[in-house]
Motif scaffolding. Structure first.
Motif, PDB file in Angstrom:
ATOM      1  N   ALA A 142      13.788   2.131   2.775  1.00  0.00           N
ATOM      2  CA  ALA A 142      13.299   1.992   4.145  1.00  0.00           C
ATOM      3  C   ALA A 142      12.416   3.182   4.530  1.00  0.00           C
ATOM      4  O   ALA A 142      11.292   3.021   5.010  1.00  0.00           O
ATOM      5  N   ILE A 143      12.930   4.379   4.232  1.00  0.00           N
ATOM      6  CA  ILE A 143      12.213   5.590   4.670  1.00  0.00           C
ATOM      7  C   ILE A 143      10.856   5.674   3.982  1.00  0.00           C
ATOM      8  O   ILE A 143       9.817   5.888   4.616  1.00  0.00           O
ATOM      9  N   GLN A 144      10.844   5.399   2.656  1.00  0.00           N
ATOM     10  CA  GLN A 144       9.575   5.556   1.929  1.00  0.00           C
ATOM     11  C   GLN A 144       8.535   4.572   2.454  1.00  0.00           C
ATOM     12  O   GLN A 144       7.401   4.945   2.726  1.00  0.00           O
ATOM     13  N   THR A 145       8.953   3.321   2.643  1.00  0.00           N
ATOM     14  CA  THR A 145       7.962   2.361   3.182  1.00  0.00           C
ATOM     15  C   THR A 145       7.442   2.888   4.517  1.00  0.00           C
ATOM     16  O   THR A 145       6.235   2.873   4.773  1.00  0.00           O
ATOM     17  N   ARG A 146       8.370   3.391   5.335  1.00  0.00           N
ATOM     18  CA  ARG A 146       7.955   3.899   6.646  1.00  0.00           C
ATOM     19  C   ARG A 146       6.908   5.005   6.468  1.00  0.00           C
ATOM     20  O   ARG A 146       5.845   4.980   7.081  1.00  0.00           O
ATOM     21  N   PHE A 147       7.170   5.929   5.545  1.00  0.00           N
ATOM     22  CA  PHE A 147       6.232   7.044   5.360  1.00  0.00           C
ATOM     23  C   PHE A 147       4.911   6.562   4.781  1.00  0.00           C
ATOM     24  O   PHE A 147       3.840   7.091   5.114  1.00  0.00           O
ATOM     25  N   LYS A 148       4.966   5.553   3.906  1.00  0.00           N
ATOM     26  CA  LYS A 148       3.701   5.014   3.379  1.00  0.00           C
ATOM     27  C   LYS A 148       2.826   4.573   4.541  1.00  0.00           C
ATOM     28  O   LYS A 148       1.689   4.977   4.687  1.00  0.00           O
ATOM     29  N   GLU A 149       3.416   3.774   5.434  1.00  0.00           N
ATOM     30  CA  GLU A 149       2.662   3.305   6.604  1.00  0.00           C
ATOM     31  C   GLU A 149       2.076   4.498   7.353  1.00  0.00           C
ATOM     32  O   GLU A 149       0.889   4.591   7.611  1.00  0.00           O
ATOM     33  N   LEU A 150       2.969   5.476   7.634  1.00  0.00           N
ATOM     34  CA  LEU A 150       2.533   6.628   8.423  1.00  0.00           C
ATOM     35  C   LEU A 150       1.405   7.378   7.721  1.00  0.00           C
ATOM     36  O   LEU A 150       0.434   7.807   8.335  1.00  0.00           O
ATOM     37  N   ALA A 151       1.517   7.508   6.390  1.00  0.00           N
ATOM     38  CA  ALA A 151       0.467   8.211   5.639  1.00  0.00           C
ATOM     39  C   ALA A 151      -0.850   7.464   5.800  1.00  0.00           C
ATOM     40  O   ALA A 151      -1.915   8.062   5.931  1.00  0.00           O
ATOM     41  N   PHE A 153       0.274  13.786   5.141  1.00  0.00           N
ATOM     42  CA  PHE A 153      -0.014  13.114   6.421  1.00  0.00           C
ATOM     43  C   PHE A 153      -1.183  13.807   7.090  1.00  0.00           C
ATOM     44  O   PHE A 153      -1.454  14.981   6.853  1.00  0.00           O
ATOM     45  N   SER A 154      -1.829  13.065   7.939  1.00  0.00           N
ATOM     46  CA  SER A 154      -3.034  13.641   8.567  1.00  0.00           C
ATOM     47  C   SER A 154      -2.649  14.780   9.496  1.00  0.00           C
ATOM     48  O   SER A 154      -3.375  15.744   9.656  1.00  0.00           O
ATOM     49  N   ASP A 155      -1.486  14.660  10.125  1.00  0.00           N
ATOM     50  CA  ASP A 155      -1.067  15.730  11.031  1.00  0.00           C
ATOM     51  C   ASP A 155       0.409  16.009  10.827  1.00  0.00           C
ATOM     52  O   ASP A 155       1.257  15.285  11.358  1.00  0.00           O
ATOM     53  N   GLY A 156       0.692  17.002  10.023  1.00  0.00           N
ATOM     54  CA  GLY A 156       2.093  17.354   9.779  1.00  0.00           C
ATOM     55  C   GLY A 156       2.345  18.817  10.097  1.00  0.00           C
ATOM     56  O   GLY A 156       1.499  19.671   9.829  1.00  0.00           O
ATOM     57  N   GLU A 157       3.462  19.062  10.701  1.00  0.00           N
ATOM     58  CA  GLU A 157       3.815  20.453  11.008  1.00  0.00           C
ATOM     59  C   GLU A 157       5.297  20.670  10.762  1.00  0.00           C
ATOM     60  O   GLU A 157       6.102  19.758  10.975  1.00  0.00           O
ATOM     61  N   GLN A 158       5.646  21.858  10.306  1.00  0.00           N
ATOM     62  CA  GLN A 158       7.085  22.162  10.276  1.00  0.00           C
ATOM     63  C   GLN A 158       7.360  23.323  11.224  1.00  0.00           C
ATOM     64  O   GLN A 158       6.622  24.301  11.295  1.00  0.00           O
TER      65      GLN A 158
END
Lengths: 179, 451, 1074
Positions: free
Chosen positions: C202-211, C239-244
């Motif tokens: 579930a998480i990976q598919t979600r991140f694919k979309e987000l990427a 990701f286009s906009d990622g921050e930690q």
């Protein structure tokens, strides 16, 4: 004395009953004055002076007590000494192995214990107790009456003798082991 | 010996009848009520104790600082009660106080049962009673371990154990002739059989009387120092330790005086009831009770002196910690307990200066009860107030007994009264053979009976 | 002969088996530890608070007895399978040199891996996970299960010591309330356990979309290691906009910000307490909770140690000892252990630290002739700023009696020791709206005095320049979340919903996809789509950079016990970057260290680092830092602030800290050093305030600020400002576990936010009586020593006159001469061979409580729960008594570790009827558990009240996994048995056996060299206050110290002749002002 005792309850005899200690004492003296020894005296409570009248010796119980009490004392100490000095010496709070002052209380208690139990034991021994097969010659004796049991004479003589020395009631006792 | 010890012109035969009546009759309703009440109290205690064994001592009010609490208080209390009996029968016997004959049987019985009650507590107060009950006794066990004879608790085992045994023997010896007369009165075969066995076949022959008297005298002689030793040894539990408020040399005499005090108080309590319920007013007379009350007054003042003396010693020792312990005792968080103690033990008995008070049944009953309460609190004060604030202020705490403490205490009273009620039901409450001698003497046959 | 063996057997303390004859001494360590393990794994307890519950009096269990047949019968139980799994894991791990491999089958122990010898512990170096300070740790494992965490002597930070939190962290590993598998659907309310595969899917598919789309992805974590940070940034770069963002609730953002403003270098500098002669702490609790307490304590105490005078034995006639001590001055709003250890301490309102700092600066500048400050003297900004801050006016305002003199004194001594002094500040208790100003003022002061670069080293490392750290970053995140512009949020090692109440929770609702990775369920995880169980630090790889130049490795010492997965492993899995097949976080870490840390291909470096646990490199020193006057714009001229009301001050306890320790029973039951309160947080108020309000201890008061109201029980605490109320953070957790939930009251809601800054203290609060009573579970009720010869503290001046001076106690309760031999009735026993003793330096002890926890973990001492502490039945073998002296407004505090004194003439021994308490031939006071019947007579007769009684079967309180935490070398005590400190006698035996193996034998026993063996408390003490050793060896440290003129024994006139010697506390203050 031992012979008399033993015979008294093997055989029967003649029982004379009295109402008060004074008469009893007189009667006993009279019997003794006639050189009669084979008789037994019974009373609901210890009548003072009866043993003199009857000529009984002092009881040996005190000596027994003394022996056992001193045994309890010495063995009491030795046991404590042995356990805490010889058998397994341990350093307890830096106290010496032989902390003899600490042993005194137990020594004392054992003295009393041994003495007391010995006394009771001696009482039973000397008084031939327990002996539940025999029982009272007359129920009133343990209530308020006094009695003399004459044995080893023929019944007539005995009863005459008792009545003359003032027995209120005279009765022959059939030697039976039980009530 | 001029005074009249037995009233109502009773003869020996009447005596037998009167004393044997409760034994030969079916118990009265009062007896049943009391007995069931006692049974219930004991039941509650037993129930709570069982639960305590299963869960642990945590159910009690104890904590790190107060290692001992109500249980030890009860132990000392009951051992104390146990003193009057032997004292009366032994010491008064040696002093030829013939008035003792009316009361000694009851007092001795009380002693036996009190000690039986006391003995419960040292066992159940331990963390692991199932071992304590064996391991405090020096027997060759598989680890060849012995006990520590330096420990006052071991002294207790011997002292109380001996005291119990000797008292029992002494008591039974006294019973033999009376059991014999019960046997001879008995109609019912079963009762006859039982008393035949119990009386060991006593016939009252003069030779037996001779040995009997000697043995009785010796036992009395042995018991006398024993009585004094028992509570001295109990007091060592405290005196030998280092706790401020415990570590004091006055304890042995102080404890013995207290024990006699509380013991006599309990005797008075019980006698007042017994003589009423069983109609023995003519044998347990007001004179007896008055004498008891005099002793209460005397011992009460001894105890009071001890209280005062403690303070003096604490002050005189110059040891601030010792001083604090005593100040804290009287004015600290447990002041209430302290002043209950002083009021009941020192103030209340003073009323016995008045003859009228000494001879007033209701009053003496009340006083004896108060004294018992006061003496319980004396032990409470000694045990708890000394412990709860000892050397290090960092571990000062406050001790509050829980329901379990109180319930099991109540149970111990139940246990005591069960035995006492059985005693009055099945055994002669008055030393008949001794009283007969007294009667005889008063009926003018005395001149032979007088020693 | 047999006897000696028998006593020997007792000594070994292995009296597990009741049947065992004392005489037969064939009982080996193996068989015993075997037995312990067996018996442990059939025990399921019923929870601390269920201790009152009915438990059958099971003879087998009540006794230490255990027959192998029980073991076989019980072996059908779950617990045992669990245990074997972990055993197997341990074996596997040990066999593969600690590489984490999944364990597929149970490995029978008959195939013994060469590393593991049953009964012999294995030690692994790692990094402590107790807090963010990242001290180095050594983990003791037995048969593959970690049983104790100790400080790593090779680690430059803590140098072998460890704090209470670190010591207790082993219990977190075995905490039954830990997350055991990933959860899904928490926020929707349909919370269910899920499988990793499913979750990943579930998480990976979600991140694919987000990427694919221009998505905002944020990672919020606690302070995390370099490798982990790198990994996360790689992940976010997909990701286009990622921050930690990194957020530690108790971290002083102001320090970083202030250093940016003052020196253009945002970082936490290195505070060199070891170089300072004079330390002034403006609120910072650097000994307890501030930044890196263990490191600081160790550094600071160096300057406090007094020389062990050689002419000791001469006692009072000894020549005056010339000596100096680091001086500690503290201005603080609540009483912390730092303030308690200060030579001069002033209770102030939170926020007034700034005025004090500037008043000091005022004086410093005024006093001419400071080299470094000459430039400042002509400095415009300063000249305009400082004049208002005259000591007189400031002292008057903050309410310190003739404080102006004090400030003048301090200023002049600052000047005197310029370059060797250190001014610090911070911590939640003094964190107010002007904290930033305070830090600037502190920087100014340190620069004025030329401390910068000497006692304060700022390294030219990365610092925080390129990192998003602190509340400012978080508030920005919150803003984004509120705007609904954050598409996914991953939270790891942080619990923002709890530590940033309302704000974060509301914002979080607007984030469509939230993943929380945590060891526990927590307040934040309630709002997550996926809660992914992460392993305990002792179960996973990692690294840390406590300060530039120190790289500390974290290696797993046990395979994960539950279905957990390291945060980094998940991130790796989800990162869409080409990597060699099946490369794990371990591989990543190795290559990271190879390339970034070692910068070399030498394999042995890695092995070596694993062995030592730390890799050091010399960081590039920053060039001389110049103070920028521009920073002073943030400071205003003196203006008297009228705060008539009560001011609130929130602080952190050494035990619970920011709340992370909330579910740790050991920490919950660790008495707070200054209040002795366990299991709750209290509202601390000054005695004078209590009198004014008419409230007593335990009265519940209602504490309110405009936006929040709580009810707290009162604790009357000396050393507080009459208009300050203080309470501890980290309590009132809502979802962490059995111990932590609804324990105490949550005070994070009192946190006030101003712009991008948050502060915990300084709010004006109102109090209202509620009439309720709440009994706080306190372990010390009376805090005055009553002039008894228990403690001793003198001033430095007095010490110089007479090092043996003892002033605060009744003279008649002290021996005429120190060390005087008192007469005894009996000849004393002589001890051939070694005789154990201990010295405790009250001058070094800071009361931090780490020894207490160390002792508990080492000796299987259970926590008993709040109710039993209320009944004064806590089991701590080693406790820390605190005593107050002086006036309640300015008390002198003294901490005294109190444990079994192992008296030569032990009062506890003669009174024991069954010989359960006896002495052995090494001077140890033994307690033979399986002989004890529990009369508690010994306890009554112990003047020190250090014996502890088992009122219940406490071992039953160890739930399933907790049973793995038992130390197999130490008997587990049953109900009804007395216990107490054994001087870690199992360690002594271990050391003796070792010595024997090495051939060092004296009269039949292994001879333990001085210092070769340390007790648990001694080992962990951050200030080396405790020293253990052989009293019969005149040259051992312990016998030297026990001859020191400062040496005294508690209640000496009782003549119990303790084996423990205490050393007088010396306060570095002039008597005139003391």
């Amino acid at each position: 004395m031992e012979k008399a005792m033993s015979r008294s309850h093997k055989e029967g005899g003649v029982l004379g009953l009295f109402d008060d200690p004074v008469r009893l004492l007189e009667a006993v003296r009279k019997l003794r004055s006639r050189g009669l020894t084979e008789f037994e005296v019974f009373s609901p409570y210890a009548v003072e002076g009866i043993e003199k009248a009857q000529g009984l010796k002092r009881s040996l119980i005190p000596f027994v007590t003394l022996v056992f009490a001193s045994l309890g004392c010495t063995l009491g100490f030795y046991f404590q000494y042995w356990t805490s000095v010889i058998d397994w010496p341990l350093n307890v709070g830096g106290k010496p192995y032989n902390s003899w002052p600490a042993f005194v209380p137990v020594m004392f208690e054992l003295t009393v214990l041994a003495g007391g139990l010995a006394t009771f034991g001696a009482l039973l021994l000397f008084a031939r107790l327990p002996n539940t097969s025999r029982s009272a010659l007359d129920p009133s004796i343990t209530r308020d009456r006094f009695a003399i049991l004459v044995s080893g004479m023929n019944p007539e003589d005995a009863s005459n003798l008792l009545t003359t020395i003032g027995a209120r009631e005279v009765r022959a006792i059939v030697p039976r082991g039980w009530f | 010996m001029a005074e009249i010890l037995i009233t109502g012109g009773k003869s020996a035969a009447d005596l037998d009848a009167d004393v044997a009546r409760p034994v030969e009759r079916f118990p009265t309703r009062i007896w049943w009520v009391c007995f069931l009440a006692a049974l219930a109290a004991f039941g509650l205690g037993a129930l709570l104790a069982t639960d305590m064994f299963q869960r642990g001592l945590g159910v009690l009010g104890l904590n790190i600082t107060n290692g001992w609490g109500v249980f030890i208080v009860n132990f000392v209390f009951w051992v104390g009660i146990g003193h009057a009996g032997t004292l009366i029968s032994a010491i008064l016997y040696l002093f030829r106080q013939r008035w003792r004959t009316g009361i000694n049987r009851t007092a001795e019985a009380m002693t036996i049962f009190a000690v039986m009650t006391a003995l419960l507590f040292p066992v159940i107060h331990t963390g692991r009673p199932w071992y304590a009950i064996f391991w405090l006794i020096p027997y060759p066990n598989e680890r060849s371990l012995w006990v520590n004879f330096r420990s006052p608790l071991i002294w207790d085992v011997f002292a109380v154990g001996t005291y119990f045994t000797i008292s029992l023997v002494f008591w039974f010896t006294g019973l033999i002739p009376d059991l014999a007369s019960l046997r001879d009165r008995a109609k019912h075969p079963v009762r006859k059989a039982v008393y035949t066995v119990l009386s060991l076949g006593w016939r009252g022959s003069s030779r037996n009387w001779l040995h009997y008297e000697t043995a009785y005298l010796i036992l009395a002689g042995l018991s006398t120092p024993l009585v004094l030793s028992v509570h001295s040894v109990v007091s060592f539990d405290f005196a030998v330790s280092s706790v401020p408020g415990w570590h004091t040399t006055i304890f042995p005499p102080y404890f013995v005086a207290g024990a006699i005090f509380s013991g006599f108080a309990m005797v008075v309590t019980l006698l007042v009831i017994t003589r009423e319920v069983f109609g023995l007013k003519d044998y347990i007379t007001l004179d007896h009770l008055e004498k008891m009350n005099k002793i209460l007054l005397a011992t009460g003042m001894m105890v009071g002196y001890a209280y005062a003396c403690e303070f003096f010693i604490a002050w005189y020792s110059g040891n601030p910690i010792e001083r604090f312990a005593l100040t804290n005792r009287a004015f600290g968080p447990y002041a209430w307990a302290y002043w209950i103690m002083v009021a009941c033990n020192v103030a209340v008995p003073q009323i016995f200066w008045f003859k009228r008070a000494r001879r007033n049944l209701a009053l003496m009953f009340l006083v004896s009860l108060l004294v018992n309460i006061g003496m319980w609190f004396e032990r409470f004060v000694i045990v708890v107030t000394s412990l709860h604030r000892d050397f290090l202020p960092s571990s000062w705490r406050y001790y509050v007994p829980t329901f379990y403490d109180w319930g099991i205490t109540l149970g111990s009273f139940g246990w005591f009264f069960i035995w006492f009620l059985l005693f009055v039901r099945f055994l002669p409450v008055i030393a008949m053979s001794e009283v007969k001698a007294v009667i005889a003497e008063e009926n003018g046959e005395g001149h032979v009976a007088v020693a | 002969m047999l006897r000696r063996n028998a006593t020997h057997a007792i000594n070994k303390g292995f009296l597990m088996n009741e049947k065992a004859k004392f005489k037969d001494h064939v009982e080996t360590r193996e068989s015993v530890s075997g037995l312990t393990q067996n018996r442990q794994h059939r025990q399921h307890w019923r929870g601390i608070e269920d201790l009152e519950s009915k438990t059958t009096c099971d003879e087998r269990v009540t006794e230490f007895d255990q027959s192998p047949f029980d073991w076989i019968r019980d072996s059908t139980e779950m617990a045992r399978r669990e245990f074997l799994t972990i055993m197997g894991a341990g074996v596997a791990m040990a066999t593969f040199g600690c590489a984490r491999r999944p364990v597929h089958k149970i490995i029978p122990y008959v195939i013994k891996p060469e590393e593991v010898t049953p009964g012999i512990a294995n030690w692994y170096a790692t990094t402590c996970g107790g807090c963010s300070a990242a001290c180095g740790a050594l983990v003791k494992t037995r048969e593959g299960r970690p049983i104790k965490v100790e400080g790593n002597p090779k680690h430059p930070l803590n140098r072998g010591a460890l704090c209470a939190r670190g010591q207790a962290s082993i219990f977190d590993l075995y905490d039954p309330d830990r997350l055991k598998a990933p959860l899904a659907g928490s926020r929707t309310g349909k919370r269910r356990q899920t499988s990793w595969a499913e979750a990943d899917q579930a998480i990976q598919t979600r991140f694919k979309e987000l990427a694919a789309k221009k998505a905002r992805v944020r990672v919020l974590s606690g302070r995390s290691g370099p490798a982990s940070r790198r990994l996360v940034s790689e992940f976010l770069s997909t990701f286009s906009d990622g921050e930690q963002i990194e957020y530690e609730p108790l971290f002083d953002d102001e320090i970083v910000e202030a250093r940016r403003l003052c020196f253009g270098h945002p970082s936490i500098p290195r505070y060199r307490f070891d170089r300072a002669d004079l330390v002034i702490s403006l609120g910072a609790d650097f000994l307890g909770t501030w930044l890196s307490p263990v490191e600081f304590a160790r550094d600071w105490v160096g300057g406090r140690k007094l020389p062990n005078a050689p002419n000791a034995l001469n006692g009072p006639n000894a020549l005056p000892v010339k000596t100096t001590m680091t001086k500690l001055i503290s201005f603080e709003p609540t009483l912390t252990i730092t303030g308690s250890n200060a030579d001069e301490r002033f209770a102030i309102r939170p926020g007034d630290e700034l005025k004090v700092a500037l008043a000091l600066a005022h004086e410093v500048v005024k006093s001419a002739g400071i080299r470094s400050s000459s430039s400042f003297a002509k400095n415009k900004a300063i000249v305009n700023l400082l004049p208002g801050y005259t000591p007189a006016s400031v002292a008057k305002e903050i309410g310190i009696a003739n404080g102006d003199l004090a400030i003048k004194r301090f200023a002049s001594s600052l000047v005197r020791s310029s370059g060797r002094s250190l001014i610090i500040g911070g911590g939640p208790q003094s964190q107010t709206s002007n904290s930033l100003a305070l830090q600037i003022a502190i920087n100014l002061l340190n620069s004025l005095l030329g401390n910068e670069g000497v006692t304060i080293e700022s390294d030219a490392g990365t610092g925080f320049a390129d990192r998003k750290v602190g509340f400012s970053a978080v508030s920005k995140l919150i803003a984004e979340m509120d705007a609904g512009s954050v598409d996914a949020l991953i939270v790891h090692g942080a619990n923002p919903v709890y530590t940033i109440p309302r704000l974060f929770e509301d914002a979080l609702k607007k984030v469509p996809f939230v993943i929380v990775m945590s060891e526990y369920e927590n307040e934040t995880s309630r709002h997550a789509d996926y809660v992914l169980a992460t392993p305990h630090p002792l179960e996973s790889w990692g690294d840390a950079e406590p300060r530039p130049g120190i790289r500390s490795i974290q290696q797993p010492v046990i395979a994960p016990m539950h279905s957990t997965r390291a945060f980094e492993d998940s991130i790796l899995l989800w990162t869409e970057v080409r990597r060699p097949k099946g490369s794990s976080w371990y591989d990543y870490l190795r290559s990271f260290w190879k390339n970034d840390v070692f910068r070399s291909d030498r394999e042995w470096l890695w092995e070596e680092t694993l062995r030592t646990g730390v890799f050091q490199s010399t960081p590039a020193r920053a060039k001389r830092v110049e103070f920028r006057n521009s920073a002073l714009d943030r400071l205003g001229p003196y203006a008297r602030t009228e705060n008539s009301g009560l001011v609130f001050s929130a602080y952190a306890k050494v035990s619970i800290l920011d709340g992370r320790g909330a579910n740790n029973v050991l920490l919950q039951e660790l008495p707070e050093p200054t209040t002795a309160i366990t299991w709750d947080n209290s509202l601390n108020i000054a005695p004078s305030l209590a009198k004014k309000l008419g409230v007593a201890e335990n009265d519940v008061l209602e504490l309110s600020i405009p936006h929040h109201v709580v009810e707290l029980p009162v604790h009357i605490q000396p050393g507080l400002h009459p208009s300050v109320v203080s309470a501890a953070l980290g309590y009132g957790r809502r979802s962490v576990g059995k111990a932590g939930d609804s324990t105490g009251v949550d005070l994070y809601p009192f946190m006030t936010v101003k712009g991008s800054a948050r502060f915990y203290s300084g709010q004006t609060v109102r109090l209202r009586k509620t009439g309720k009573i709440y009994r706080l579970a306190s372990t010390q009720w009376h805090t005055v020593a009553e002039k008894r010869p228990i403690i001793n503290d003198i001033t430095l001046a007095q010490y110089r006159k007479n090092p043996a001076a003892s002033i605060h106690t009744e003279p008649e309760l002290r021996p005429a001469r120190p060390g005087q031999k008192l007469p005894t009735l009996w000849p004393e026993h002589v001890y051939q061979g070694q005789r154990w003793g201990m010295t405790i330096d009250l001058n070094s002890c800071i009361g931090c409580g780490s020894c207490v926890i160390a002792c508990q973990v080492e000796n299987n001492v259970p926590a008993v729960g709040r109710e039993l502490v209320r009944n004064s039945r806590e089991m701590h073998w080693l406790r820390i008594d605190r005593y107050f002296s002086g006036v309640p407004e300015r008390p002198d505090v003294l901490f005294q570790p109190m444990l079994c004194q192992h008296c030569d003439l032990a009062p506890c021994e003669p009174v024991c009827p069954v010989l359960a308490s006896v002495h052995n031939d090494e001077g140890l006071n033994l307690q033979v558990y399986n002989r004890c019947v529990g009369t508690r007579y010994c306890e009554n007769n112990c003047p020190y009240k250090v014996r502890r009684f088992n009122f219940f079967d406490y071992w039953k309180s160890y739930k399933t996994t907790m049973n793995l935490a038992w130390n197999p070398d130490v008997t587990v005590r049953s109900r009804g048995v007395m216990e107490k400190c054994t001087f870690c006698q199992h360690r002594i035996k271990g050391a003796q056996d070792q010595a024997k193996d090495n051939g060092k034998v004296k009269n039949g026993k292994g001879y333990v060299e001085d210092g070769a063996m340390k007790t648990a408390c001694e080992q962990t003490c951050p200030t080396d206050a405790i020293v253990f050793g052989d009293l019969n060896d005149p040259n051992s440290r312990v016998s030297k110290l026990s001859r020191d003129p400062r040496a005294f024994r508690v209640l000496e006139l009782q003549n119990t002749q303790p084996s423990i010697t205490y050393l007088t506390k010396v306060r570095n203050k002039d008597d005139a002002h003391g």
